[in-house]
Design a protein around this motif. Structure first.
Motif, PDB file in Angstrom:
ATOM      1  N   ARG A 261     -50.379  98.964   7.743  1.00 39.76           N
ATOM      2  CA  ARG A 261     -48.585  99.047   7.339  1.00 39.76           C
ATOM      3  C   ARG A 261     -48.591  98.299   6.765  1.00 39.76           C
ATOM      4  NH1 ARG A 261     -47.618  95.930  13.923  1.00 39.76           N
ATOM      5  NH2 ARG A 261     -46.829  97.841  14.897  1.00 39.76           N
ATOM      6  N   TRP A 262     -49.290  97.081   6.446  1.00 40.69           N
ATOM      7  CA  TRP A 262     -49.457  96.453   4.908  1.00 40.69           C
ATOM      8  C   TRP A 262     -49.270  97.529   3.612  1.00 40.69           C
ATOM      9  CZ3 TRP A 262     -52.729  95.804   1.094  1.00 40.69           C
ATOM     10  CH2 TRP A 262     -52.644  94.959   0.195  1.00 40.69           C
ATOM     11  N   LEU A 263     -50.237  98.357   3.815  1.00 37.79           N
ATOM     12  CA  LEU A 263     -50.723  99.851   3.228  1.00 37.79           C
ATOM     13  C   LEU A 263     -49.582 100.413   2.793  1.00 37.79           C
ATOM     14  CD1 LEU A 263     -52.145 101.176   0.947  1.00 37.79           C
ATOM     15  CD2 LEU A 263     -53.632 101.528   3.128  1.00 37.79           C
ATOM     16  N   SER A 264     -48.689 100.713   4.642  1.00 36.56           N
ATOM     17  CA  SER A 264     -47.338 101.893   4.313  1.00 36.56           C
ATOM     18  C   SER A 264     -46.170 101.023   3.479  1.00 36.56           C
ATOM     19  CB  SER A 264     -47.064 101.915   5.851  1.00 36.56           C
ATOM     20  OG  SER A 264     -45.740 102.650   5.583  1.00 36.56           O
ATOM     21  N   GLU A 265     -46.661  99.299   3.704  1.00 37.64           N
ATOM     22  CA  GLU A 265     -44.883  99.400   2.992  1.00 37.64           C
ATOM     23  C   GLU A 265     -45.743  99.042   1.809  1.00 37.64           C
ATOM     24  OE1 GLU A 265     -44.968  95.085   3.932  1.00 37.64           O
ATOM     25  OE2 GLU A 265     -44.370  95.899   5.933  1.00 37.64           O
ATOM     26  N   LEU A 266     -46.782  98.700   0.319  1.00 35.25           N
ATOM     27  CA  LEU A 266     -46.949  98.770  -0.792  1.00 35.25           C
ATOM     28  C   LEU A 266     -46.685 100.390  -0.597  1.00 35.25           C
ATOM     29  CD1 LEU A 266     -50.364  97.891  -1.009  1.00 35.25           C
ATOM     30  CD2 LEU A 266     -48.769  96.877  -1.685  1.00 35.25           C
ATOM     31  N   VAL A 267     -47.197 101.382  -0.081  1.00 30.29           N
ATOM     32  CA  VAL A 267     -46.735 103.132  -0.839  1.00 30.29           C
ATOM     33  C   VAL A 267     -45.142 103.299  -0.305  1.00 30.29           C
ATOM     34  CG1 VAL A 267     -46.751 105.206   0.083  1.00 30.29           C
ATOM     35  CG2 VAL A 267     -49.131 103.848   0.616  1.00 30.29           C
TER      36      VAL A 267
ATOM     37  N   VAL B 266     -45.556 110.722   4.097  1.00 30.93           N
ATOM     38  CA  VAL B 266     -46.841 110.174   3.342  1.00 30.93           C
ATOM     39  C   VAL B 266     -47.385 108.648   4.276  1.00 30.93           C
ATOM     40  CG1 VAL B 266     -47.790 108.496   1.575  1.00 30.93           C
ATOM     41  CG2 VAL B 266     -46.827 110.929   1.382  1.00 30.93           C
ATOM     42  N   THR B 267     -45.839 107.819   4.941  1.00 33.87           N
ATOM     43  CA  THR B 267     -46.257 106.790   5.773  1.00 33.87           C
ATOM     44  C   THR B 267     -47.309 107.078   7.143  1.00 33.87           C
ATOM     45  OG1 THR B 267     -43.607 106.740   5.972  1.00 33.87           O
ATOM     46  CG2 THR B 267     -44.902 105.158   4.221  1.00 33.87           C
ATOM     47  N   ALA B 268     -46.052 107.833   7.501  1.00 36.38           N
ATOM     48  CA  ALA B 268     -47.233 108.129   8.222  1.00 36.38           C
ATOM     49  C   ALA B 268     -48.275 108.363   8.708  1.00 36.38           C
ATOM     50  CB  ALA B 268     -46.233 109.415   9.417  1.00 36.38           C
ATOM     51  N   GLU B 269     -49.569 109.413   7.469  1.00 39.34           N
ATOM     52  CA  GLU B 269     -49.809 109.125   7.202  1.00 39.34           C
ATOM     53  C   GLU B 269     -50.733 108.180   6.985  1.00 39.34           C
ATOM     54  OE1 GLU B 269     -51.064 112.056   3.871  1.00 39.34           O
ATOM     55  OE2 GLU B 269     -50.103 114.169   5.047  1.00 39.34           O
ATOM     56  N   VAL B 270     -50.853 107.371   6.811  1.00 34.54           N
ATOM     57  CA  VAL B 270     -51.208 106.252   6.302  1.00 34.54           C
ATOM     58  C   VAL B 270     -51.315 105.130   7.095  1.00 34.54           C
ATOM     59  CG1 VAL B 270     -50.911 103.744   5.374  1.00 34.54           C
ATOM     60  CG2 VAL B 270     -50.194 105.894   3.911  1.00 34.54           C
ATOM     61  N   LEU B 271     -50.331 105.049   8.490  1.00 33.23           N
ATOM     62  CA  LEU B 271     -50.271 104.821   9.764  1.00 33.23           C
ATOM     63  C   LEU B 271     -50.988 105.139  10.933  1.00 33.23           C
ATOM     64  CD1 LEU B 271     -46.441 103.901   9.451  1.00 33.23           C
ATOM     65  CD2 LEU B 271     -48.476 101.671   9.430  1.00 33.23           C
ATOM     66  N   ALA B 272     -51.656 106.385  10.553  1.00 29.84           N
ATOM     67  CA  ALA B 272     -52.227 106.715  11.369  1.00 29.84           C
ATOM     68  C   ALA B 272     -53.339 106.265  11.484  1.00 29.84           C
ATOM     69  CB  ALA B 272     -52.737 108.099  10.967  1.00 29.84           C
ATOM     70  N   ASP B 273     -53.841 105.999  12.901  1.00 30.44           N
ATOM     71  CA  ASP B 273     -55.154 105.868  13.104  1.00 30.44           C
ATOM     72  C   ASP B 273     -56.580 105.897  12.589  1.00 30.44           C
ATOM     73  OD1 ASP B 273     -56.531 103.241  14.574  1.00 30.44           O
ATOM     74  OD2 ASP B 273     -56.790 104.545  16.384  1.00 30.44           O
ATOM     75  N   ASP B 274     -57.073 104.684  12.194  1.00 33.69           N
ATOM     76  CA  ASP B 274     -58.858 105.485  11.474  1.00 33.69           C
ATOM     77  C   ASP B 274     -59.620 104.191  11.334  1.00 33.69           C
ATOM     78  OD1 ASP B 274     -57.882 103.624   9.654  1.00 33.69           O
ATOM     79  OD2 ASP B 274     -56.839 104.799   8.312  1.00 33.69           O
ATOM     80  N   SER B 275     -61.079 104.424  11.183  1.00 36.51           N
ATOM     81  CA  SER B 275     -61.657 103.097  11.485  1.00 36.51           C
ATOM     82  C   SER B 275     -61.654 102.588  10.781  1.00 36.51           C
ATOM     83  CB  SER B 275     -63.148 104.226  11.760  1.00 36.51           C
ATOM     84  OG  SER B 275     -63.493 104.960  10.680  1.00 36.51           O
TER      85      SER B 275
ATOM     86  N   LEU C 194     -59.173 100.438   8.249  1.00 34.29           N
ATOM     87  CA  LEU C 194     -57.258  99.778   8.301  1.00 34.29           C
ATOM     88  C   LEU C 194     -57.372  99.312   9.917  1.00 34.29           C
ATOM     89  CD1 LEU C 194     -55.806 100.774   5.287  1.00 34.29           C
ATOM     90  CD2 LEU C 194     -57.904  99.115   5.266  1.00 34.29           C
ATOM     91  N   ASP C 195     -57.361  98.135  10.092  1.00 28.91           N
ATOM     92  CA  ASP C 195     -56.943  97.497  11.455  1.00 28.91           C
ATOM     93  C   ASP C 195     -54.991  97.778  10.601  1.00 28.91           C
ATOM     94  OD1 ASP C 195     -55.294  95.777  10.611  1.00 28.91           O
ATOM     95  OD2 ASP C 195     -57.579  94.474  11.316  1.00 28.91           O
ATOM     96  N   LEU C 196     -54.122  98.457  12.451  1.00 29.62           N
ATOM     97  CA  LEU C 196     -53.259  98.200  12.597  1.00 29.62           C
ATOM     98  C   LEU C 196     -52.357  97.401  11.447  1.00 29.62           C
ATOM     99  CD1 LEU C 196     -50.235  99.513  13.429  1.00 29.62           C
ATOM    100  CD2 LEU C 196     -50.147  98.204  15.384  1.00 29.62           C
TER     101      LEU C 196
END
Length: 77
Positions: free
Chosen positions: A63-69, A46-55, A57-59
């Motif tokens: 990372r912040w969202l990954s920590e929340l998850v 799940v965190t890998a999916e959150v950290l995947a590059d997209d248009s 959110l910036d990096l």
């Protein structure tokens, strides 16, 4: 909480129709975790999916969202 925790991808997508506030975001995160667990996914997946590059959110935001998850994953046990 004003929003129920989504139990399916369709319910998660339906949240897009609601005005965005803290409770909606919390509900969406809890729903993503619940759905991921029912699909047998690990926190790392799940965190890998959150950290995947997209248009969207910036990096730094990803990372912040990954920590929340990660914190929510542990809380929702």
């Amino acid at each position: 909480m004003n929003y129920p925790i989504p139990t399916s991808p369709q319910e998660l997508v339906a949240l897009r129709q609601q005005p965005i506030d803290e409770e909606l975001v919390a509900s969406a995160i809890a729903g993503v975790i619940k759905i991921a667990r029912t699909q047998g996914k690990s926190l790392e997946e799940v965190t890998a999916e959150v950290l995947a590059d997209d248009s969207l959110l910036d990096l730094h935001q990803r990372r912040w969202l990954s920590e929340l998850v990660s914190q929510a994953w542990d809380s929702l046990g």
